[in-house]
Design a protein around this motif. Structure first.
Motif, PDB file in Angstrom:
ATOM      1  N   UNK A 277      -6.203   7.381  -8.449  1.00  0.00           N
ATOM      2  CA  UNK A 277      -7.071   7.498  -9.758  1.00  0.00           C
ATOM      3  C   UNK A 277      -5.924   7.739 -10.864  1.00  0.00           C
ATOM      4  N   UNK A 278      -6.103   7.679 -11.787  1.00  0.00           N
ATOM      5  CA  UNK A 278      -5.004   7.784 -12.831  1.00  0.00           C
ATOM      6  C   UNK A 278      -4.346   9.125 -12.775  1.00  0.00           C
ATOM      7  N   UNK A 279      -2.950   8.827 -12.600  1.00  0.00           N
ATOM      8  CA  UNK A 279      -2.072  10.125 -12.500  1.00  0.00           C
ATOM      9  C   UNK A 279      -2.173  10.543 -11.036  1.00  0.00           C
ATOM     10  N   UNK A 280      -2.840   9.984 -10.234  1.00  0.00           N
ATOM     11  CA  UNK A 280      -2.875  10.535  -8.479  1.00  0.00           C
ATOM     12  C   UNK A 280      -2.644   9.333  -7.779  1.00  0.00           C
ATOM     13  N   UNK A 281      -1.820   9.711  -6.766  1.00  0.00           N
ATOM     14  CA  UNK A 281      -1.159   8.751  -5.948  1.00  0.00           C
ATOM     15  C   UNK A 281      -1.057   9.384  -4.466  1.00  0.00           C
ATOM     16  N   UNK A 282      -0.793   8.450  -3.578  1.00  0.00           N
ATOM     17  CA  UNK A 282      -0.685   8.826  -2.199  1.00  0.00           C
ATOM     18  C   UNK A 282       0.553   8.074  -1.393  1.00  0.00           C
ATOM     19  N   UNK A 283       1.383   8.758  -0.676  1.00  0.00           N
ATOM     20  CA  UNK A 283       2.540   8.169  -0.291  1.00  0.00           C
ATOM     21  C   UNK A 283       2.635   8.249   1.497  1.00  0.00           C
ATOM     22  N   UNK A 284       3.320   7.700   2.178  1.00  0.00           N
ATOM     23  CA  UNK A 284       3.545   7.780   3.419  1.00  0.00           C
ATOM     24  C   UNK A 284       2.129   7.705   4.460  1.00  0.00           C
ATOM     25  N   UNK A 285       2.077   8.593   5.252  1.00  0.00           N
ATOM     26  CA  UNK A 285       1.021   8.590   6.189  1.00  0.00           C
ATOM     27  C   UNK A 285      -0.523   8.681   5.328  1.00  0.00           C
ATOM     28  N   UNK A 286      -0.353   9.440   4.167  1.00  0.00           N
ATOM     29  CA  UNK A 286      -1.429   9.987   3.423  1.00  0.00           C
ATOM     30  C   UNK A 286      -1.981   8.568   2.867  1.00  0.00           C
TER      31      UNK A 286
END
Length: 430
Positions: free
Chosen positions: A335-344
């Motif tokens: 979402x705007x401003x919200x990210x996920x990285x790696x296994x997430x």
């Protein structure tokens, strides 16, 4: 100035912080928030304790953590101490690097019997994770390990080793003592598909050949014709070469690690605890998918460890993909401003190093989405909020005091003796 909060202090979190530093230099401030008072995620609590060379990557993360524009904010749980909405109001970007620390359910009748354990719990137990320190897996009979990857190999190897073979490892004392009481003489590895489809790597398979009291065994009938190995990549060929060696006659030893290919658990039975696993034979179709044949048999067991994968726990307010067991995202954007990285972001796939390019991907997204700092308060705002709520925040300097105490408490030959309770960690920093 751009302010970024990274939730999770494992490899994905620190590689993201490193990428942000390289991209923005001094024009970024990164807070790495973790619910535990100790950093490094699966490097500390997931990598096998007898694989110390892999754990050494934490020194790279330490260099990032000690830089001027990155800090560790430990003992702060998102959802308990601060919400995602609050973090988004304080930071220009929030990156979820929470990994996938929850076990996927085995999903067969009887998988809730005492003695059935997920690999996240079992691995967390012998690595001293506070969530699993109280686990006491039954070791008074045969064990069945479900899975065909390196985690399954780690579990089997840990179960098979002698106390002397843990020299130089950082397995926690309570697990080492309990493993010493084990009377299991057989560990069965169940794999739904065949030798050519395993996800086990050559190094980890090769370690089984050097165990002092255990011998790995493969039924030669499960192996394809040697000529078929030519179609495999070099790593797979090496792995299958180990399996072929295990199929040859060898020295008898007190413990057997038996590979049972083309086999899937369909039920777990027992009166108040695990007593046996009902296994169905499988066959592969032209696309390499396994399906049951209807032929079943029973394997005695008092312990079943399920190593079939992990999933990311949900966080209130964050879209979730239940089918894939991770946050719903498009190339890391949630979402705007919200990210996920790696296994997430991508699910539990890849190695530790796979998280590095993932971190740079998310840093590039932030650069594209956050052209300039918005004037949000960042760490000053978080500090004020946590102080108002009386949250006992752990800094990286505090972690160094905890680590120093763990090193001082180590048994002879071990690098450290981990604290397994959060209160003990908090006491040690003081």
């Amino acid at each position: 100035m751009r302010h970024v909060a990274v939730i999770g202090s494992g490899p994905a979190g620190y590689y993201t912080a490193e990428a942000l530093q390289k991209l923005f230099a001094d024009d970024v401030r990164v807070d790495i928030v973790d619910r535990l008072p100790v950093p490094y995620g699966l490097i500390r609590s997931g990598v096998a304790p007898d694989h110390q060379s892999i754990k050494a990557v934490s020194r790279r993360y330490e260099a990032t953590a000690l830089s001027d524009n990155v800090r560790f904010v430990g003992n702060v749980a998102v959802g308990r101490d601060v919400s995602i909405g609050e973090l988004l109001s304080l930071y220009d970007a929030v990156v979820l690097a929470t990994g996938a620390p929850a076990d996927r359910p085995l999903g067969v009748p009887g998988d809730d019997l005492p003695g059935v354990v997920g690999s996240a719990a079992f691995v967390g137990w012998y690595n001293g994770h506070p969530d699993h320190a109280a686990l006491r897996p039954p070791l008074d009979g045969p064990a069945v390990v479900v899975g065909a990857g390196n985690v399954a190999l780690d579990v089997a190897r840990i179960l098979a080793k002698t106390a002397e073979e843990f020299g130089g490892s950082d397995i926690v004392g309570h697990a080492l003592d309990h493993l010493g009481t084990g009377t299991h003489d057989r560990i069965t590895l169940l794999a739904r598909r065949g030798p050519h489809q395993i996800a086990m790597t050559p190094k980890e398979l090769g370690e089984l050949a050097h165990l002092s009291r255990a011998r790995a065994m493969v039924d030669a009938a499960d192996l394809p014709a040697p000529a078929a190995d030519a179609a495999l990549d070099p790593g797979q060929r090496k792995s299958v070469a180990h399996l072929r060696a295990f199929a040859e006659a060898g020295e008898e030893k007190p413990v057997t690690i038996a590979f049972d290919f083309f086999a899937q658990p369909v039920a777990i039975e027992g009166d108040g605890r695990v007593e046996q696993v009902i296994v169905e034979r499988t066959r592969l179709d032209a696309d390499g998918r396994a399906s049951g044949t209807g032929e079943t048999y029973a394997i005695p067991a008092t312990l079943v460890v399920s190593c079939i994968g992990y999933q990311t726990p949900r966080i209130e307010g964050v879209p979730y993909d239940a089918k894939l067991g991770r946050f719903a995202n498009s190339e890391g954007r949630i979402a705007p401003g919200l990210y996920a990285v790696g296994w997430a972001r991508r699910g539990p796939t890849g190695t530790i190093g796979t998280n590095r390019p993932d971190g740079f991907l998310i840093a590039d997204h932030i650069a594209a989405d956050v052209a300039d700092g918005s004037g949000k308060p960042g760490r000053a705002g978080l500090d004020a909020l946590l102080a108002e709520r009386g949250v006992d925040v752990v800094t990286f300097r505090d972690w160094q005091a905890i680590e120093k105490a763990e090193v001082a408490n180590a048994r002879d030959g071990a690098p450290r003796e981990k604290f397994t309770a959060i209160e003990a960690m908090l006491d040690a920093r003081r």
